[in-house]
Design a protein around this motif. Structure first.
Motif, PDB file in Angstrom:
ATOM      1  N   ALA A  23     -53.754   1.727  32.335  1.00 12.66           N
ATOM      2  CA  ALA A  23     -52.844   0.772  32.951  1.00 12.66           C
ATOM      3  C   ALA A  23     -51.537   1.424  33.376  1.00 12.66           C
ATOM      4  O   ALA A  23     -50.825   0.881  34.208  1.00 12.66           O
ATOM      5  N   LEU A  29     -59.816  -1.337  23.127  1.00 13.33           N
ATOM      6  CA  LEU A  29     -59.175  -1.078  24.408  1.00 13.33           C
ATOM      7  C   LEU A  29     -57.668  -1.276  24.276  1.00 13.33           C
ATOM      8  O   LEU A  29     -57.202  -2.261  23.730  1.00 13.33           O
ATOM      9  N   ALA A  33     -57.159   1.999  29.013  1.00 13.83           N
ATOM     10  CA  ALA A  33     -57.465   1.260  30.234  1.00 13.83           C
ATOM     11  C   ALA A  33     -56.788   1.881  31.451  1.00 13.83           C
ATOM     12  O   ALA A  33     -56.974   1.412  32.561  1.00 13.83           O
ATOM     13  N   LEU A  90     -64.087  -5.315  24.949  1.00 13.94           N
ATOM     14  CA  LEU A  90     -62.642  -5.162  24.808  1.00 13.94           C
ATOM     15  C   LEU A  90     -62.232  -4.507  23.494  1.00 13.94           C
ATOM     16  O   LEU A  90     -61.070  -4.142  23.338  1.00 13.94           O
TER      17      LEU A  90
END
Length: 57
Positions: free
Chosen positions: A44, A37, A42, A34
């Motif tokens: 998203a 990130l 990511a 992680l």
């Protein structure tokens, strides 16, 4: 190892008894995966658009 099937509600649930599984030391950690990130990395903010064949259209 001994196995046993019991009813739990409407389902049959299997249960194994015996030795507990050994822990595996992985070459990476959750914190390492992680690290660095963010929402952009990511992806998203990207929403996949389904194909017409997937929606019946």
């Amino acid at each position: 190892m001994k196995s046993e099937v019991k009813r739990r509600g409407n389902l049959a649930a299997g249960q194994l008894s015996g030795k507990t599984p050994r822990k595996v030391k992985l070459p990476y950690s959750e914190a390492g995966l992680l690290a660095g990130l963010d929402a952009h990395g990511a992806q998203a903010d990207e929403i996949a658009q389904p194909f017409a064949s997937e929606t019946g259209g």
